[in-house]
Design an enzyme around this catalytic site. Structure first.
Site, PDB file in Angstrom:
ATOM      1  N   HIS A   1      -0.883  -7.127 -10.067  1.00  0.00           N
ATOM      2  CA  HIS A   1      -1.736  -5.603 -10.608  1.00  0.00           C
ATOM      3  C   HIS A   1      -3.521  -5.450  -8.987  1.00  0.00           C
ATOM      4  O   HIS A   1      -2.582  -4.703  -8.450  1.00  0.00           O
ATOM      5  CB  HIS A   1      -2.385  -6.604 -11.847  1.00  0.00           C
ATOM      6  CG  HIS A   1      -3.587  -5.009 -12.254  1.00  0.00           C
ATOM      7  ND1 HIS A   1      -3.109  -4.659 -13.168  1.00  0.00           N
ATOM      8  CD2 HIS A   1      -4.403  -4.801 -11.417  1.00  0.00           C
ATOM      9  CE1 HIS A   1      -3.948  -3.503 -13.550  1.00  0.00           C
ATOM     10  NE2 HIS A   1      -4.849  -3.852 -12.975  1.00  0.00           N
ATOM     11  N   GLU A   2      -3.237  -6.084  -8.310  1.00  0.00           N
ATOM     12  CA  GLU A   2      -4.550  -6.658  -7.516  1.00  0.00           C
ATOM     13  C   GLU A   2      -3.883  -5.759  -6.715  1.00  0.00           C
ATOM     14  O   GLU A   2      -4.545  -5.284  -5.685  1.00  0.00           O
ATOM     15  CB  GLU A   2      -5.230  -7.446  -7.457  1.00  0.00           C
ATOM     16  CG  GLU A   2      -5.970  -7.716  -8.949  1.00  0.00           C
ATOM     17  CD  GLU A   2      -6.883  -6.963  -9.730  1.00  0.00           C
ATOM     18  OE1 GLU A   2      -6.981  -6.416  -8.809  1.00  0.00           O
ATOM     19  OE2 GLU A   2      -7.389  -7.520 -10.106  1.00  0.00           O
TER      20      GLU A   2
ATOM     21  N   HIS B   1      -3.718  -2.879  -6.217  1.00  0.00           N
ATOM     22  CA  HIS B   1      -5.291  -1.579  -5.808  1.00  0.00           C
ATOM     23  C   HIS B   1      -4.979  -1.704  -4.266  1.00  0.00           C
ATOM     24  O   HIS B   1      -5.507  -0.998  -3.460  1.00  0.00           O
ATOM     25  CB  HIS B   1      -5.655  -2.188  -6.146  1.00  0.00           C
ATOM     26  CG  HIS B   1      -5.976  -2.852  -7.828  1.00  0.00           C
ATOM     27  ND1 HIS B   1      -6.076  -0.687  -8.630  1.00  0.00           N
ATOM     28  CD2 HIS B   1      -6.236  -3.239  -8.922  1.00  0.00           C
ATOM     29  CE1 HIS B   1      -6.346  -1.218  -9.282  1.00  0.00           C
ATOM     30  NE2 HIS B   1      -6.330  -2.808 -10.038  1.00  0.00           N
TER      31      HIS B   1
ATOM     32  N   HIS C   1      -2.959   0.181  -1.916  1.00  0.00           N
ATOM     33  CA  HIS C   1      -3.185   1.366  -1.888  1.00  0.00           C
ATOM     34  C   HIS C   1      -4.538   1.565  -1.399  1.00  0.00           C
ATOM     35  O   HIS C   1      -4.896   2.744  -0.269  1.00  0.00           O
ATOM     36  CB  HIS C   1      -3.751   1.378  -3.784  1.00  0.00           C
ATOM     37  CG  HIS C   1      -3.399   3.289  -4.437  1.00  0.00           C
ATOM     38  ND1 HIS C   1      -4.785   3.216  -4.930  1.00  0.00           N
ATOM     39  CD2 HIS C   1      -3.649   4.058  -3.602  1.00  0.00           C
ATOM     40  CE1 HIS C   1      -4.841   4.179  -5.449  1.00  0.00           C
ATOM     41  NE2 HIS C   1      -4.897   4.996  -3.740  1.00  0.00           N
TER      42      HIS C   1
END
Length: 604
Positions: free
Chosen positions: A392-393, A396, A399
């Protein structure tokens, strides 16, 4: 009597398990020197006040001066907050962070005149400036975005006053953070081996997933007993923060704090309302899953402390850090070779701060600046859940990497609305990978359970938070005092409506509002739910190998703030102004719930 296990102190951690912040500044002294330079640049920005309407070149000069000082400030601020978060009890880094916040306020004050002056330029004149000066073309979208907010930008003097009060407006949030991460004292509890351990945020997350009901019950009650003793203080900090949101919205001529928050990203309020409507209509799916949980746990009464333990007992799979790295790389292969290259850079160049230590900020996040690595804070405990948190992190951080390497500084960030889509696309791809590679029915049951729990936590739970946040802002705006009794009563009823009749009501869960950091982020949490739903659609396109899907997805990752979020997502293939993407996500939840029920029936 057994010895109480304690968290490591920061200096006791192995260097390779910590993030390398020297890549930002070689030392604290260099950081402080940078703050001094930023302060001088802020004075130069202030000196430009009153000039932007004189000519196209004057406008360009002001834009570039402000971007220059903000770029430096962002780098310094990130350094200070990462240093502070790695040990919130360290007074040295509390001080450094306070200095950065103070300089942030100075810069905001020094540049607060810019927006009003741009808006004072007649629309035709501004268009003429854009035509005659090629240098302004790079900032066309930025200026269009600014001028779209004409009704909400105040006079130069009023903007200066608001900017100067930034530290005051953020005071309640900072008080909550210090109280919740540094000053709060949790008691000693028993772990799964019967050892006395000091409860912490990170350990609580592990114990609440324990297959030993006594362990999770005593951890749950111990945690909330601590918050119960501070509930009036937490109600005051939250109430004060909500009032600040409402006040700022009012003075900027917005009808509500929610309208003001969503306007920052040009998100229609209907997106928020559609989320609440669709999720509430589908609450029977959550009730069905909760009822299944009660049946499988074989308990007469199901409590909220039973909501996070795997339905099949002990996890048949868990991962240490090295194993998690390997699984991350394997599972995310559908995102392409270049994505893999960036993941390896994260692992090899110490972007990640892995372990919990005394005073470390709880939870996990990705953070960074345009000129820094996209760092990740973790509080690692060996588990499948932590693998999901890691991917998940990394969603980020990758991205951020793509954006900063493909956009100029002016567009080198992305809205929060877009942020959660990248992270939860990774989660969806990981789930698909595990279901395709794990043939053991027990493992598959566990993965399906984990997915459904993740959906519950990301879509249902975050929408519950969003509904609570919207309600308390509305009530405060109407003049209702946000006392702890009021907050606790409403939250208890809301929680009961979301989880349904299979869950017993207890006095502890009604206090959950007191420990949620995201309630201080100003209408942030709904984006977890919309993001997860959109990510479901994107992940399916990528996994199915739909023609052009991966290229469109990577283009989204590279887009930054070069266009409005809704438009960026439309180009990626998802229209988030409609209900369909949320309804499709609910269908996936139902399909996997059906599969879980069938597997369990076959195993029994």
């Amino acid at each position: 009597m057994s010895e109480v296990k304690k968290l490591s102190k920061r200096h006791e951690l192995a260097e390779e398990t910590t993030w390398d912040l020297s890549a930002i500044f070689e030392s604290d002294a260099v950081f402080e020197k940078e703050l001094e330079e930023i302060t001088e640049l802020a004075k130069e920005v202030k000196a430009l006040q009153g000039t932007v309407g004189e000519s196209s070149q004057a406008l360009l000069t002001a834009i570039e001066a402000i971007l220059t000082v903000n770029q430096k400030l962002e780098r310094a601020y990130v350094y200070s907050h990462l240093k502070n978060d790695q040990d919130t009890a360290n007074s040295t880094y509390q001080t450094l962070h306070d200095k950065a916040v103070a300089v942030l306020t100075q810069v905001n004050e020094a540049s607060s005149w810019f927006n009003p002056e741009v808006l004072a330029i007649p629309e035709e004149t501004l268009k003429a400036y854009m035509t005659e000066n090629d240098g302004l073309n790079a900032y066309r979208h930025m200026l269009e975005d600014l001028t779209s907010q004409r009704d909400h930008v105040l006079s130069a003097r009023e903007e200066e006053l608001l900017a100067g009060a930034a530290e005051i407006f953020s005071g309640a949030s900072r008080t909550f953070s210090i109280l919740n991460n540094a000053d709060i004292e949790f008691p000693t509890v028993k772990d799964e081996e019967g050892n006395d351990v000091k409860l912490s945020h990170g350990l609580y997350g592990k114990l609440i997933e324990s297959s030993n009901r006594e362990v999770r019950e005593q951890a749950y009650k111990a945690l909330y007993k601590t918050y119960d003793g501070l509930k009036n203080t937490f109600a005051t900090t939250l109430g004060t923060h909500v009032k600040a949101h409402n006040y700022q919205a009012k003075v900027r001529n917005f009808p509500s704090a929610r309208a003001a928050a969503l306007a920052n990203n040009n998100i229609p309020e209907s997106v928020y309302d559609t989320l609440l409507d669709v999720v509430n209509k589908n609450l029977p799916l959550l009730h069905r899953y909760v009822a299944l949980r009660k049946k499988l746990l074989n308990v007469d009464e199901l409590y909220m402390y039973d909501m996070y333990t795997p339905l099949t007992g002990e996890a048949p799979i868990k991962y240490n850090i090295e194993e998690a790295k390997e699984k991350t790389l394997d599972s995310l292969q559908p995102l392409g070779d270049d994505y893999q290259r960036i993941l390896n850079e994260a692992f090899d160049n110490r972007w990640i701060d892995w372990y919990e230590n005394e005073g470390k900020r709880s939870g996990a996040y990705s953070s960074g600046a345009y000129d820094t690595n996209p760092y990740i804070l973790m509080n690692w405990q060996d588990s499948l859940n932590q693998l999901y948190t890691l991917v998940h992190e990394l969603g980020h951080s990758v991205h951020s990497y793509y954006t900063r390497n493909n956009q100029p500084y002016a567009y080198g960030d992305y809205s929060i609305f877009l942020a959660e889509i990248a992270s939860t696309t990774n989660e969806n791809i990981l789930t698909d990978y595990l279901l395709k590679t794990q043939t053991d029915p027990k493992v598959r049951i566990y993965v399906l359970n984990h997915y459904l729990d993740g959906f519950k936590g990301t879509v249902f739970r975050q929408t519950q938070f969003a509904e609570f946040e919207n309600y308390i802002h509305q009530q405060a705006q109407a003049g209702v005092p946000l006392t702890q009794d009021f907050l606790t009563d409403y939250y208890g009823n809301l929680n009961a409506r979301y989880y349904g009749p299979a869950v017993e009501r207890d006095e502890q869960i009604a206090l959950e509002w007191s420990r949620i950091p995201h309630f201080y982020y100003n209408h942030y949490v709904y984006q977890y739910s919309t993001g997860f739903s959109a990510a479901t659609a994107l992940a399916k396109k990528i996994i199915d190998g739909e023609e052009g899907a991966l290229d469109k997805y990577i283009t989204y990752l590279k887009s930054g703030s070069s266009d409005y979020p809704i438009e960026v997502m439309k180009k990626a293939g998802v229209d988030m102004t409609q209900a369909a993407y949320i309804e499709d996500a609910m269908k996936v939840f139902e399909e996997r719930l059906n599969e879980l029920e069938a597997l369990i029936e076959a195993e029994l």
